[in-house]
Write a protein that holds these residues in place. Sequence first.
Motif, PDB file in Angstrom:
ATOM      1  N   THR A 255       3.705  -1.420   6.821  1.00 49.42           N
ATOM      2  CA  THR A 255       4.207  -0.434   7.784  1.00 49.42           C
ATOM      3  C   THR A 255       5.684  -0.152   7.531  1.00 49.42           C
ATOM      4  O   THR A 255       6.108   1.015   7.521  1.00 49.42           O
ATOM      5  N   ALA A 256       6.452  -1.213   7.331  1.00 47.71           N
ATOM      6  CA  ALA A 256       7.891  -1.032   7.083  1.00 47.71           C
ATOM      7  C   ALA A 256       8.100  -0.190   5.826  1.00 47.71           C
ATOM      8  O   ALA A 256       8.929   0.729   5.803  1.00 47.71           O
ATOM      9  N   LYS A 257       7.306  -0.480   4.785  1.00 46.94           N
ATOM     10  CA  LYS A 257       7.426   0.255   3.523  1.00 46.94           C
ATOM     11  C   LYS A 257       7.079   1.732   3.730  1.00 46.94           C
ATOM     12  O   LYS A 257       7.783   2.626   3.242  1.00 46.94           O
ATOM     13  N   PHE A 258       5.997   1.956   4.473  1.00 50.94           N
ATOM     14  CA  PHE A 258       5.556   3.329   4.700  1.00 50.94           C
ATOM     15  C   PHE A 258       6.617   4.114   5.464  1.00 50.94           C
ATOM     16  O   PHE A 258       6.954   5.241   5.092  1.00 50.94           O
ATOM     17  N   VAL A 259       7.126   3.513   6.535  1.00 52.76           N
ATOM     18  CA  VAL A 259       8.116   4.217   7.374  1.00 52.76           C
ATOM     19  C   VAL A 259       9.352   4.581   6.552  1.00 52.76           C
ATOM     20  O   VAL A 259       9.870   5.701   6.625  1.00 52.76           O
ATOM     21  N   TRP A 260       9.791   3.656   5.733  1.00 55.35           N
ATOM     22  CA  TRP A 260      10.966   3.893   4.875  1.00 55.35           C
ATOM     23  C   TRP A 260      10.725   5.065   3.929  1.00 55.35           C
ATOM     24  O   TRP A 260      11.495   6.021   3.861  1.00 55.35           O
ATOM     25  N   GLN A 261       9.574   5.015   3.216  1.00 55.85           N
ATOM     26  CA  GLN A 261       9.260   6.076   2.244  1.00 55.85           C
ATOM     27  C   GLN A 261       9.069   7.417   2.929  1.00 55.85           C
ATOM     28  O   GLN A 261       9.528   8.452   2.442  1.00 55.85           O
TER      29      GLN A 261
ATOM     30  N   ILE B 229      -8.771  -2.310   5.896  1.00 57.00           N
ATOM     31  CA  ILE B 229      -7.712  -1.466   6.489  1.00 57.00           C
ATOM     32  C   ILE B 229      -6.409  -1.672   5.721  1.00 57.00           C
ATOM     33  O   ILE B 229      -5.708  -0.702   5.397  1.00 57.00           O
ATOM     34  N   ASN B 230      -6.105  -2.925   5.410  1.00 59.30           N
ATOM     35  CA  ASN B 230      -4.875  -3.189   4.647  1.00 59.30           C
ATOM     36  C   ASN B 230      -4.909  -2.476   3.297  1.00 59.30           C
ATOM     37  O   ASN B 230      -3.906  -1.940   2.843  1.00 59.30           O
ATOM     38  N   GLN B 231      -6.092  -2.495   2.672  1.00 64.06           N
ATOM     39  CA  GLN B 231      -6.242  -1.828   1.373  1.00 64.06           C
ATOM     40  C   GLN B 231      -5.974  -0.335   1.520  1.00 64.06           C
ATOM     41  O   GLN B 231      -5.269   0.281   0.716  1.00 64.06           O
ATOM     42  N   ARG B 232      -6.498   0.260   2.596  1.00 61.90           N
ATOM     43  CA  ARG B 232      -6.296   1.696   2.832  1.00 61.90           C
ATOM     44  C   ARG B 232      -4.831   2.005   3.121  1.00 61.90           C
ATOM     45  O   ARG B 232      -4.303   3.025   2.700  1.00 61.90           O
ATOM     46  N   LEU B 233      -4.193   1.105   3.857  1.00 58.44           N
ATOM     47  CA  LEU B 233      -2.758   1.307   4.137  1.00 58.44           C
ATOM     48  C   LEU B 233      -1.962   1.246   2.843  1.00 58.44           C
ATOM     49  O   LEU B 233      -1.033   2.027   2.619  1.00 58.44           O
TER      50      LEU B 233
END
Lengths: 192, 266
Positions: free
Chosen positions: A125-131, B244-248
């Motif tokens: 999540t942190a990585k996604f939000v940053w990108q 789900i983790n894989q999809r994320l």
Amino acid sequence: MSPTVFLFFGFVAILFLALGWALREPRERRKLQTYPRALEEGGQRHLTYLPQMRQAFAKTDYDFLAKRASREVQRRVRRERAGVALAYLAALRGDFEYLLRMARVIAVLSPEVAAVREFERLRLTAKFVWQYEMLRWMLLAGFAPVPQLDGLSDLVSGLSVRMDAAMKELGERAAVAVKLASSMNRRGLDVV
Amino acid sequence: MAGLVYSLRWAVAISAVAQVAVCGLLLFKGHFRKLPVFTAFVAVNICQGGFLYLVYAHFGYSSHSASVLAWLSEATALILRSLATIEVLRLVLSSYRGIWGLGWRVIAVAYGAVLSYAAIDAGSNVALAIVVADRGFHLAFAVALVACLLLVRHYSIPVDAVYKGLLGGFCFYSCAVVLANTVGQALFLRQFADFQPIWQAATVVAYGVVQVVWAVALRKPLPVEEKQHALLPASIYQEISPEINQRLRLLNEQLMQIWKPEVTRH
């Protein structure tokens, strides 16, 4: 005052802020009973527009315009493409949040939760939000990266059959729990 | 300074009255049935006050024996405080078995990590070992509690206002003790003669505030314990969570794909 004192004051200030945030009532409380409904609503509606989006990002279109159209038209196309890219980013974020919501519901309703998986999700999540934020600012600043749309449909073209079955089960169980609680309330019994 | 000592006496008296009020609410409202350890903690705190009064009257305030007995009684109170906090957290999370399992692991890791640091710090500072260890304990306690509360918030688990008051009070007091000990230590090292009344005033006032918050919170009835939610079979989490983790992860890669061409262009 020594640096140690400032360090401790700073640390305690952070703790107070975190405590306040953790105890504050969320603006939109997502109660457990509403979870299954929220998940059913979660969607990949933007998928319907995927072919059009692909078309909008096609390199051939842009090459064609570069040869035939004026600079003004090219600029406008570039601007509109950036708008589409922003919408596409927002859709990706929607997908991400939908998956996170689902993961939380499943974790809350599971008898056992693996810490490693939950923290892996936090990291992702942190990585996604940053990108996401970096890309959004780049697009807003006028840089228009061309997204690779291939593979998106594989990602969001619905969750697996097992996941759908789990959601169905979750909804049924929640409905049973709500019915049980309301029937007990009607009889004036404690739900203990 | 005489004024401060006089005010301190008043603060101690008000704090004691508030403690008795909290204990009364726990007993007369029947909260002790649901919060037995918390009730024991409050009762022990009241007894500790009386015990310390007798100890200081007998051995004198500055004697070594009084100091040892005072810190021993404090250690007992600290252990009970930890158990009382776990009791409240357990009540909040009792309906969510998996999250409680995760929660106590988070508490253990956060507590262990900060306490290890505090032990090393106390070991290297023999002159102030007890004060540093006490600060370390409260810091570890506050960090562990906040970490667990953040977890509760992350999973949108509802927490009743009474429990919020109790947990918030524990955390506030620990943070106040950390600050009081830090300032007290700094004043001691600067050979400030009257650092003790300042340190005591800070902790007593903070404790008094917490007692008032608890008294207000405990006036309300405790929430009826929720029935255990209908849980999903464990296999669903085992199967779906990695998926789900894989999809994320794939969504993150999708973002990276957008990012990469732009990066190479510059």
